[in-house]
Design a protein around this motif. Structure first.
Motif, PDB file in Angstrom:
ATOM      1  N   THR A 125      38.353   3.001  25.979  1.00 19.15           N
ATOM      2  CA  THR A 125      37.760   4.407  25.909  1.00 19.15           C
ATOM      3  C   THR A 125      38.050   5.075  27.507  1.00 19.15           C
ATOM      4  N   PRO A 126      37.977   6.584  27.581  1.00 16.29           N
ATOM      5  CA  PRO A 126      37.668   7.035  28.865  1.00 16.29           C
ATOM      6  C   PRO A 126      36.282   6.962  29.194  1.00 16.29           C
ATOM      7  N   PHE A 127      35.343   6.382  28.045  1.00 17.76           N
ATOM      8  CA  PHE A 127      33.891   6.715  28.414  1.00 17.76           C
ATOM      9  C   PHE A 127      33.343   5.360  28.550  1.00 17.76           C
ATOM     10  N   GLU A 128      34.006   4.397  29.127  1.00 22.06           N
ATOM     11  CA  GLU A 128      33.588   3.066  29.313  1.00 22.06           C
ATOM     12  C   GLU A 128      32.409   3.122  30.447  1.00 22.06           C
ATOM     13  N   ALA A 129      32.714   3.648  31.583  1.00 22.60           N
ATOM     14  CA  ALA A 129      31.420   4.049  32.566  1.00 22.60           C
ATOM     15  C   ALA A 129      30.444   4.765  31.949  1.00 22.60           C
ATOM     16  N   PHE A 130      30.640   5.616  31.356  1.00 22.29           N
ATOM     17  CA  PHE A 130      29.558   6.491  30.579  1.00 22.29           C
ATOM     18  C   PHE A 130      28.815   5.665  29.862  1.00 22.29           C
ATOM     19  N   ASP A 131      29.531   4.703  28.845  1.00 26.25           N
ATOM     20  CA  ASP A 131      28.501   4.043  28.115  1.00 26.25           C
ATOM     21  C   ASP A 131      27.919   3.045  28.603  1.00 26.25           C
ATOM     22  N   GLN A 132      28.453   2.442  29.575  1.00 29.12           N
ATOM     23  CA  GLN A 132      27.598   1.391  30.299  1.00 29.12           C
ATOM     24  C   GLN A 132      26.069   1.754  30.849  1.00 29.12           C
ATOM     25  N   VAL A 133      26.275   2.872  31.411  1.00 27.40           N
ATOM     26  CA  VAL A 133      24.957   3.645  31.870  1.00 27.40           C
ATOM     27  C   VAL A 133      23.993   3.989  30.712  1.00 27.40           C
ATOM     28  N   CYS A 134      24.782   4.500  29.640  1.00 26.95           N
ATOM     29  CA  CYS A 134      23.950   4.792  28.351  1.00 26.95           C
ATOM     30  C   CYS A 134      23.385   3.744  27.951  1.00 26.95           C
ATOM     31  N   ASN A 135      23.908   2.709  27.874  1.00 19.74           N
ATOM     32  CA  ASN A 135      23.620   1.571  27.083  1.00 19.74           C
ATOM     33  C   ASN A 135      22.336   0.903  27.931  1.00 19.74           C
ATOM     34  N   GLU A 136      22.392   0.961  29.278  1.00 25.10           N
ATOM     35  CA  GLU A 136      21.387   0.581  29.963  1.00 25.10           C
ATOM     36  C   GLU A 136      20.105   1.337  30.150  1.00 25.10           C
ATOM     37  N   LEU A 137      20.379   2.831  29.828  1.00 25.67           N
ATOM     38  CA  LEU A 137      19.203   3.672  30.026  1.00 25.67           C
ATOM     39  C   LEU A 137      18.542   3.955  28.529  1.00 25.67           C
ATOM     40  N   VAL A 138      19.584   4.051  27.544  1.00 21.37           N
ATOM     41  CA  VAL A 138      18.926   4.385  26.429  1.00 21.37           C
ATOM     42  C   VAL A 138      18.925   3.187  25.412  1.00 21.37           C
ATOM     43  N   GLY A 139      19.925   2.326  25.533  1.00 25.98           N
ATOM     44  CA  GLY A 139      20.205   1.413  24.090  1.00 25.98           C
ATOM     45  C   GLY A 139      20.568   2.110  23.026  1.00 25.98           C
ATOM     46  N   HIS A 140      20.308   1.664  21.871  1.00 27.58           N
ATOM     47  CA  HIS A 140      20.698   2.047  20.576  1.00 27.58           C
ATOM     48  C   HIS A 140      22.226   2.151  20.356  1.00 27.58           C
ATOM     49  N   PRO A 141      22.960   0.947  20.772  1.00 22.11           N
ATOM     50  CA  PRO A 141      24.322   0.914  20.793  1.00 22.11           C
ATOM     51  C   PRO A 141      24.740   1.408  19.462  1.00 22.11           C
ATOM     52  N   ASP A 142      24.157   1.267  18.441  1.00 21.23           N
ATOM     53  CA  ASP A 142      24.720   1.529  17.146  1.00 21.23           C
ATOM     54  C   ASP A 142      24.584   2.960  16.509  1.00 21.23           C
ATOM     55  N   THR A 143      23.937   3.900  17.304  1.00 16.44           N
ATOM     56  CA  THR A 143      23.868   5.231  17.008  1.00 16.44           C
ATOM     57  C   THR A 143      24.948   5.946  17.641  1.00 16.44           C
ATOM     58  N   PRO A 144      25.755   7.027  16.947  1.00 15.31           N
ATOM     59  CA  PRO A 144      26.702   7.732  17.411  1.00 15.31           C
ATOM     60  C   PRO A 144      26.638   8.072  18.750  1.00 15.31           C
ATOM     61  N   MET A 145      27.651   7.966  19.483  1.00 19.05           N
ATOM     62  CA  MET A 145      27.630   8.373  20.981  1.00 19.05           C
ATOM     63  C   MET A 145      27.155   9.701  21.308  1.00 19.05           C
ATOM     64  N   ALA A 146      27.441  10.898  20.767  1.00 15.03           N
ATOM     65  CA  ALA A 146      26.765  12.018  21.307  1.00 15.03           C
ATOM     66  C   ALA A 146      25.669  12.055  21.045  1.00 15.03           C
ATOM     67  N   ILE A 147      24.925  11.486  20.007  1.00 19.65           N
ATOM     68  CA  ILE A 147      23.500  11.470  19.765  1.00 19.65           C
ATOM     69  C   ILE A 147      22.726  10.869  20.874  1.00 19.65           C
ATOM     70  N   ARG A 148      23.038   9.564  21.425  1.00 21.88           N
ATOM     71  CA  ARG A 148      22.578   8.755  22.277  1.00 21.88           C
ATOM     72  C   ARG A 148      22.520   9.426  23.708  1.00 21.88           C
ATOM     73  N   TYR A 149      23.775  10.128  23.971  1.00 24.60           N
ATOM     74  CA  TYR A 149      23.901  10.853  25.258  1.00 24.60           C
ATOM     75  C   TYR A 149      22.849  11.688  25.413  1.00 24.60           C
TER      76      TYR A 149
END
Length: 400
Positions: free
Chosen positions: A126-150
């Motif tokens: 996915t082109p969001f690999e780097a975005f997802d890594q930061v979001c996972n570290e700052l927000v967590g909730h990996p099972d929540t849909p991406m845009a909602i977490r962001y």
């Protein structure tokens, strides 16, 4: 710009829920026909086409435009996530401003599925690999849909830094619903209260379901031409794009370690600064804004990124009523993405349609009194942000 770009015609179809719309090619063709009719122009005068959509096979642009006319012109298909429609507009304006073409159509459409946004290509990175890594570290909730977490995470970051209250985001959503009541092409036209918004199911952090835009199907289009072409063909030349900028991510997106930057606040700020400098017009001179309120949290962040409010001052702008009629600058008179809907490829051109109607004085019950300068903001994660400034002149021929 070498040749100022006139927006001579706009058109869109009413937005609909997934499963309730016509096929993408019918919606696209109808939006194109409406823009041509608004301009009073035949399709054979159009020299290029830029067509935006996110979910679709290659050459869907041709599939939508061929029923309008098969004139052999270049048709360029565009995909830039949620900023796709305004990217098509950016390319159309650039073609006219550079002198490469005299008259261009920008078209955007989307035929969406129900539910949260997701990737259709699970067999590759996915082109969001780097975005997802930061979001996972700052927000967590990996099972929540991406845009909602962001965007939920960005709202939480603003709350933590500035003390913003969840009720402020709810007030933005309620404002959007009041505006949409007067928009016949909006998806949701029912007014909701702050209490309704707060009582809807929680998605993450401060974000409730009513603070999120719905998946939507729809299409919109704009005819962009040179001033000379408009004069030659007797077109409405009252609305001109006087400045426009597209930006993409810089290192701060990831290095800041802040969800507000991760969802594009720095991109938006950079694009707005370029537009204000090019136009010689500041945020205090803007009368009406259509901005990318995919979530209520992002509307507040965008007030600050566009300079409509100082950093940390978004909540005060809401509390003072400076984001609606009777206030300093009317934001999203269409109801925005929250109420009008968000068919990804069409959103930027639907924003354009609303602002052109406002500057022509054709917005009926939504009309912002005395609107002469309009600002558009359209954001796509991954990332691209387009900011466009329009100005009204009463020297062109009127159609209304």
């Amino acid at each position: 710009m070498k040749n100022p770009a006139v927006v001579a015609g706009v058109g869109m179809v009413p937005f609909a829920k997934p499963g309730a719309s016509a096929p993408y090619y019918d919606m696209g063709a109808e939006a194109a026909r409406r823009a041509l009719a608004d301009a009073g122009l035949d399709y054979d005068k159009v020299q290029q086409a830029y067509v935006g959509y996110v979910y679709g096979d290659s050459t869907c642009g041709q599939r939508a435009l061929y029923p309008v006319g098969m004139t052999g012109i270049p048709v360029v298909n565009v995909n830039n996530n949620c900023s796709t429609g305004s990217t098509a507009l950016f390319l159309a304006r650039q073609a006219v401003a550079s002198g490469a073409a005299d008259c261009v159509i920008a078209l955007g459409f989307e035929q969406m599925k129900p539910g949260a946004l997701g990737s259709y290509f699970d067999d590759r990175p996915t082109p969001f690999e780097a975005f997802d890594q930061v979001c996972n570290e700052l927000v967590g909730h990996p099972d929540t849909p991406m845009a909602i977490r962001y965007f939920g995470g960005a709202g939480m970051a603003h709350m933590e830094k500035y003390g913003t209250r969840a009720e402020t985001f709810a007030k933005i959503r309620a404002k959007a619903s009041r505006h949409a009541v007067n928009n016949p092409v909006a998806l949701f036209r029912k007014e909701v209260t702050v209490e309704d918004v707060m009582a809807s199911p929680v998605l993450i952090g401060p974000m409730t379901r009513l603070m999120a835009c719905p998946p939507t199907c729809g299409a919109a289009a704009a005819i962009v031409c040179s001033e000379a072409f408009a004069r030659q063909h007797g077109l409405d030349a009252r609305v001109t794009i006087i400045a426009q900028a597209m930006t993409t991510d810089t290192p701060s997106t990831f290095e800041a370690r802040n969800m507000m930057q991760l969802v594009g606040s720095d991109m938006a700020r950079a694009a707005a600064d370029q537009v204000y400098e090019a136009a010689g017009i500041g945020p205090g001179d803007v009368d009406v804004v259509e901005l990318h309120d995919c979530f209520a949290t992002n509307e507040l962040l965008t007030y600050e990124a566009l300079g409509l409010a100082p950093e940390g001052g978004g909540e005060k702008m809401v509390e003072d009523g400076d984001n609606t009629y009777g206030g300093r600058v009317v934001t999203n008179p269409s109801g925005g993405l929250l109420s009008k809907g968000h068919p990804l490829g069409a959103t930027g051109l639907a924003q354009c349609t609303e602002l052109v109607q406002q500057l022509r004085g054709q917005a009926e019950a939504r009309q912002v009194d005395g609107a002469r300068v309009a600002l558009q903001h359209n954001l796509g994660l991954g990332g691209a942000c387009v900011v466009t400034m329009y100005q009204a002149s009463w020297t062109g021929e009127r159609h209304d």
